[in-house]
Design a protein around this motif. Sequence first.
Motif, PDB file in Angstrom:
ATOM      1  N   THR A   1       0.950  -1.215  -0.031  1.00 50.38           N
ATOM      2  CA  THR A   1      -0.040  -0.034   0.046  1.00 50.38           C
ATOM      3  C   THR A   1       0.808   1.173  -0.023  1.00 50.38           C
ATOM      4  OG1 THR A   1      -1.526  -1.195   1.420  1.00 50.38           O
ATOM      5  CG2 THR A   1      -1.907   1.222   1.370  1.00 50.38           C
ATOM      6  N   PRO A   2       0.740   2.189  -0.973  1.00 46.81           N
ATOM      7  CA  PRO A   2       1.404   3.319  -0.924  1.00 46.81           C
ATOM      8  C   PRO A   2       1.273   4.280   0.498  1.00 46.81           C
ATOM      9  CG  PRO A   2       0.526   3.072  -2.943  1.00 46.81           C
ATOM     10  CD  PRO A   2      -0.233   1.979  -2.170  1.00 46.81           C
ATOM     11  N   MET A   3       2.296   4.736   1.006  1.00 45.90           N
ATOM     12  CA  MET A   3       2.425   5.340   2.136  1.00 45.90           C
ATOM     13  C   MET A   3       1.353   6.702   2.382  1.00 45.90           C
ATOM     14  SD  MET A   3       3.377   5.531   5.386  1.00 45.90           S
ATOM     15  CE  MET A   3       4.842   4.509   5.359  1.00 45.90           C
ATOM     16  N   LEU A   4       1.225   7.239   1.291  1.00 44.32           N
ATOM     17  CA  LEU A   4       0.182   8.289   1.202  1.00 44.32           C
ATOM     18  C   LEU A   4      -1.097   7.947   1.491  1.00 44.32           C
ATOM     19  CD1 LEU A   4      -0.531  11.407   1.136  1.00 44.32           C
ATOM     20  CD2 LEU A   4      -0.157  11.354  -1.364  1.00 44.32           C
ATOM     21  N   VAL A   5      -1.393   6.800   0.438  1.00 38.89           N
ATOM     22  CA  VAL A   5      -2.712   6.139   0.285  1.00 38.89           C
ATOM     23  C   VAL A   5      -3.224   5.802   1.892  1.00 38.89           C
ATOM     24  CG1 VAL A   5      -4.333   4.325  -0.561  1.00 38.89           C
ATOM     25  CG2 VAL A   5      -2.602   5.887  -1.820  1.00 38.89           C
ATOM     26  N   ALA A   6      -2.149   5.071   2.392  1.00 40.48           N
ATOM     27  CA  ALA A   6      -2.307   4.697   3.880  1.00 40.48           C
ATOM     28  C   ALA A   6      -2.598   5.487   4.789  1.00 40.48           C
ATOM     29  CB  ALA A   6      -1.339   3.530   4.306  1.00 40.48           C
ATOM     30  N   VAL A   7      -2.049   6.653   4.916  1.00 45.61           N
ATOM     31  CA  VAL A   7      -2.251   7.743   5.814  1.00 45.61           C
ATOM     32  C   VAL A   7      -3.522   8.350   5.544  1.00 45.61           C
ATOM     33  CG1 VAL A   7      -1.437  10.181   6.397  1.00 45.61           C
ATOM     34  CG2 VAL A   7       0.241   8.235   5.932  1.00 45.61           C
ATOM     35  N   LEU A   8      -4.063   8.662   4.224  1.00 46.02           N
ATOM     36  CA  LEU A   8      -5.168   9.231   4.007  1.00 46.02           C
ATOM     37  C   LEU A   8      -6.438   8.146   4.323  1.00 46.02           C
ATOM     38  CD1 LEU A   8      -4.423  10.866   0.644  1.00 46.02           C
ATOM     39  CD2 LEU A   8      -4.861  12.305   2.827  1.00 46.02           C
ATOM     40  N   THR A   9      -6.262   6.996   4.102  1.00 45.90           N
ATOM     41  CA  THR A   9      -7.067   5.984   4.700  1.00 45.90           C
ATOM     42  C   THR A   9      -7.342   5.934   6.203  1.00 45.90           C
ATOM     43  OG1 THR A   9      -6.607   4.557   2.440  1.00 45.90           O
ATOM     44  CG2 THR A   9      -7.891   3.562   4.522  1.00 45.90           C
ATOM     45  N   TYR A  10      -6.468   6.089   6.776  1.00 49.37           N
ATOM     46  CA  TYR A  10      -6.640   6.042   8.236  1.00 49.37           C
ATOM     47  C   TYR A  10      -7.246   7.517   8.807  1.00 49.37           C
ATOM     48  CZ  TYR A  10      -3.582   1.858   9.432  1.00 49.37           C
ATOM     49  OH  TYR A  10      -3.330   0.445   9.659  1.00 49.37           O
ATOM     50  N   MET A  11      -6.719   8.579   7.958  1.00 49.50           N
ATOM     51  CA  MET A  11      -7.688   9.753   8.117  1.00 49.50           C
ATOM     52  C   MET A  11      -9.130   9.648   7.921  1.00 49.50           C
ATOM     53  SD  MET A  11      -4.485  12.648   6.933  1.00 49.50           S
ATOM     54  CE  MET A  11      -5.843  13.837   7.095  1.00 49.50           C
ATOM     55  N   GLY A  12      -9.101   9.052   6.717  1.00 51.79           N
ATOM     56  CA  GLY A  12     -11.025   8.778   6.426  1.00 51.79           C
ATOM     57  C   GLY A  12     -11.639   8.023   7.462  1.00 51.79           C
ATOM     58  N   TYR A  13     -11.041   6.986   7.847  1.00 50.77           N
ATOM     59  CA  TYR A  13     -11.660   6.429   9.129  1.00 50.77           C
ATOM     60  C   TYR A  13     -11.811   7.157  10.323  1.00 50.77           C
ATOM     61  CZ  TYR A  13     -12.385   1.858   6.716  1.00 50.77           C
ATOM     62  OH  TYR A  13     -12.766   0.945   5.614  1.00 50.77           O
ATOM     63  N   GLY A  14     -10.767   8.062  10.661  1.00 52.14           N
ATOM     64  CA  GLY A  14     -10.655   8.815  11.823  1.00 52.14           C
ATOM     65  C   GLY A  14     -11.852   9.979  11.872  1.00 52.14           C
ATOM     66  N   ILE A  15     -11.953  10.518  10.495  1.00 52.83           N
ATOM     67  CA  ILE A  15     -12.908  11.591  10.563  1.00 52.83           C
ATOM     68  C   ILE A  15     -14.433  11.103  10.658  1.00 52.83           C
ATOM     69  CG2 ILE A  15     -13.940  13.324   8.803  1.00 52.83           C
ATOM     70  CD1 ILE A  15     -11.109  13.459   7.748  1.00 52.83           C
ATOM     71  N   LEU A  16     -14.534   9.711   9.937  1.00 54.42           N
ATOM     72  CA  LEU A  16     -15.988   8.970   9.785  1.00 54.42           C
ATOM     73  C   LEU A  16     -16.265   8.837  11.552  1.00 54.42           C
ATOM     74  CD1 LEU A  16     -15.741   6.936   6.983  1.00 54.42           C
ATOM     75  CD2 LEU A  16     -17.341   8.511   7.306  1.00 54.42           C
ATOM     76  N   THR A  17     -15.027   8.279  12.321  1.00 55.84           N
ATOM     77  CA  THR A  17     -15.406   7.864  13.523  1.00 55.84           C
ATOM     78  C   THR A  17     -15.803   9.288  14.499  1.00 55.84           C
ATOM     79  OG1 THR A  17     -13.761   6.097  13.365  1.00 55.84           O
ATOM     80  CG2 THR A  17     -14.333   6.889  15.671  1.00 55.84           C
ATOM     81  N   ILE A  18     -15.117  10.463  14.196  1.00 62.81           N
ATOM     82  CA  ILE A  18     -15.356  11.550  14.985  1.00 62.81           C
ATOM     83  C   ILE A  18     -16.903  12.103  14.878  1.00 62.81           C
ATOM     84  CG2 ILE A  18     -14.895  14.004  15.249  1.00 62.81           C
ATOM     85  CD1 ILE A  18     -11.889  13.367  14.728  1.00 62.81           C
ATOM     86  N   PHE A  19     -17.226  12.060  13.378  1.00 64.40           N
ATOM     87  CA  PHE A  19     -18.622  12.611  13.326  1.00 64.40           C
ATOM     88  C   PHE A  19     -19.590  11.428  13.381  1.00 64.40           C
ATOM     89  CE2 PHE A  19     -16.379  15.374  10.392  1.00 64.40           C
ATOM     90  CZ  PHE A  19     -17.601  16.609  10.261  1.00 64.40           C
ATOM     91  N   GLY A  20     -19.347  10.351  13.661  1.00 58.20           N
ATOM     92  CA  GLY A  20     -20.170   9.158  14.176  1.00 58.20           C
ATOM     93  C   GLY A  20     -20.510   9.367  15.887  1.00 58.20           C
ATOM     94  N   TYR A  21     -19.157   9.712  16.571  1.00 55.07           N
ATOM     95  CA  TYR A  21     -19.484  10.096  17.779  1.00 55.07           C
ATOM     96  C   TYR A  21     -20.435  11.187  18.003  1.00 55.07           C
ATOM     97  CZ  TYR A  21     -16.351   6.716  19.840  1.00 55.07           C
ATOM     98  OH  TYR A  21     -15.598   5.196  20.070  1.00 55.07           O
ATOM     99  N   LEU A  22     -20.382  12.338  17.210  1.00 59.21           N
ATOM    100  CA  LEU A  22     -21.172  13.620  17.098  1.00 59.21           C
ATOM    101  C   LEU A  22     -22.438  13.131  16.916  1.00 59.21           C
ATOM    102  CD1 LEU A  22     -21.454  16.603  17.436  1.00 59.21           C
ATOM    103  CD2 LEU A  22     -20.635  16.399  14.991  1.00 59.21           C
ATOM    104  N   ARG A  23     -22.669  12.403  15.887  1.00 61.02           N
ATOM    105  CA  ARG A  23     -24.116  11.917  15.464  1.00 61.02           C
ATOM    106  C   ARG A  23     -24.850  11.135  16.647  1.00 61.02           C
ATOM    107  NH1 ARG A  23     -24.643  10.120   9.176  1.00 61.02           N
ATOM    108  NH2 ARG A  23     -26.876  10.643   9.863  1.00 61.02           N
ATOM    109  N   ASP A  24     -23.937  10.341  17.374  1.00 64.79           N
ATOM    110  CA  ASP A  24     -24.744   9.450  18.475  1.00 64.79           C
ATOM    111  C   ASP A  24     -24.911  10.428  19.431  1.00 64.79           C
ATOM    112  OD1 ASP A  24     -24.415   7.043  17.198  1.00 64.79           O
ATOM    113  OD2 ASP A  24     -22.758   6.396  18.386  1.00 64.79           O
ATOM    114  N   PHE A  25     -24.073  11.439  19.633  1.00 68.95           N
ATOM    115  CA  PHE A  25     -24.437  12.434  20.877  1.00 68.95           C
ATOM    116  C   PHE A  25     -25.887  12.966  20.497  1.00 68.95           C
ATOM    117  CE2 PHE A  25     -24.480  16.911  22.268  1.00 68.95           C
ATOM    118  CZ  PHE A  25     -24.256  16.567  23.641  1.00 68.95           C
ATOM    119  N   MET A  26     -26.081  13.629  19.288  1.00 69.84           N
ATOM    120  CA  MET A  26     -26.934  14.237  18.568  1.00 69.84           C
ATOM    121  C   MET A  26     -28.442  13.143  18.961  1.00 69.84           C
ATOM    122  SD  MET A  26     -25.731  15.963  15.435  1.00 69.84           S
ATOM    123  CE  MET A  26     -27.181  16.770  14.704  1.00 69.84           C
TER     124      MET A  26
END
Length: 529
Positions: free
Chosen positions: A33-58
């Motif tokens: 896996t290209p390093m940049l792609v791996a970093v962006l993939t982890y960031m994508g899951y991180g952003i989705l997780t943060i918004f998931g907790y926000l939506r659970d709060f709502m």
Amino acid sequence: CRARRRKEARRGPRLCYTNHLYSRPFIESFEETPMLVAVLTYMGYGILTIFGYLRDFMREWKIEKCHIAREREEQKDFVPLYQDFENFYTRNLYMRIRDSWNRPIYSVPGATFDLVERSSNDYNWTFEYTGRVVKDVINLGSYNYLGFAENTGACATAAGEVTVKFGVGMASTRQEMGNLKRHEELEKLVASFLGVESAMAFGMGFATNSMNIPALAGKGCLILSDELNHASLVLGARLSGSTIRVFKHNNMQSLEKLLRDAIVHGQPRTHRPWKKILILVEGIYSMEGSIIRLPEVIALKKKYKAYLYLDEAHSIGALGPYGRGVVEYFGLDAKDVDVMMGTFTKSFGAAGGYIAGRKDLIDYLRTHSHSAIYATSMPLPVVEQIITSMKCIMGKDGTTIGRSRIQRLAENTVYFRRRLREMGFIIYGNNDSPVVPMMLYMPAKIGAFGREMLKRNIGVVVVGFPATPIIESRARFCISAAHTKEMLDRALDVISEVGDLLQLKYSRHKVLPSLDRPFDETTYEENEE
């Protein structure tokens, strides 16, 4: 696995034909896996997780409506039936791309199929049918390797005649009133096809593994399982009560170390010898597209006096010059595999599975297998479909249709894989595997790829976490003998178009395109870009 794949990525596809155990080149590729792609993939899951907790709060404060099952207010003091946190991924990630799965089809799942269109007005929590049917979608997702999933031809005619005569259900187990002469004919044909003494058929492929492994191993036994084995093998191993140890995927050094340690140290605490050591592997791994290194596994099995259980769900019919699976593919003797398992759901266009091997093994399973004793016997129309398609593959129908389909599948597989690599996609697996995983990586691209392909009348399967490692989401193509070159070219053009749109051409190895070069002599050059 990651370390091994990094080494492989640096040198491109791996050729393993110098080993004296192999009579032909064994080429598998797992580009890193290209390093940049791996970093962006982890960031994508991180952003989705943060918004998931926000939506659970709502949802908790009734700001946003929650559609998923949860406890009633009057039961809030009870022991919870639903674990909210365990459903976090389903609520906040899976639901965003749920429209990519469970799509209802409206025809035979052949080279093309018709698809019932549906839409959602609440972000995929519920769906409504629009009343429109999408016609002639090219099917790159079904396991129809030899094209026998069809409603015309010899198989459909034979199954239809049997349905009229016997109906569609047996209403009994094989040991009671559900054993017909045709069942026994099927089992003899399977044994003849595989070149073994005896075979036994079951009505469900998943249960063939999960219900028979417990009959073969138990307490005091050791099961060595490949880390990427199918869920049915994993469940069967757990139900057996045996000690389970997992070796790295297709890694013979890892397997031999476990075998050596098992012989030297024996059982924990008592250090008594294991009653039995059973190795569980698959012929073709359906998520990786890789083929088991069977010659090396058999050599280790003989060296350490272990037993081998081979699951050929995806390889039977799809590999070997006569479709007899991975054993024939490597030119090995079927007698070297103690337990041969396979399914009729893929290459034969039917349902169910089989266990084959020595006669004393099959006789034992007939009286000890839960699937044999308690399950309803296989319906006669399904039996007839299997018999007719298997005779076609063996040439017993007086034609060469079966042999030509096997050859066409091999040609389609090599052609499709090579073209994808030439386009710059990262493709996993063996060159001869009709299962072709194409890496997507980022979570947002899972749903986007499936939707964009469907817009262009191509049906594909996309797969993400937890079915794959978190940064290795992919599209999985299944090639069929029913695909014409025009269909494959059309699909490849669309894949290339969508790949450019979504920027999916990650490969750092550029394949030099050539239509008349032998595939095994493919050369690579580094893409400096």
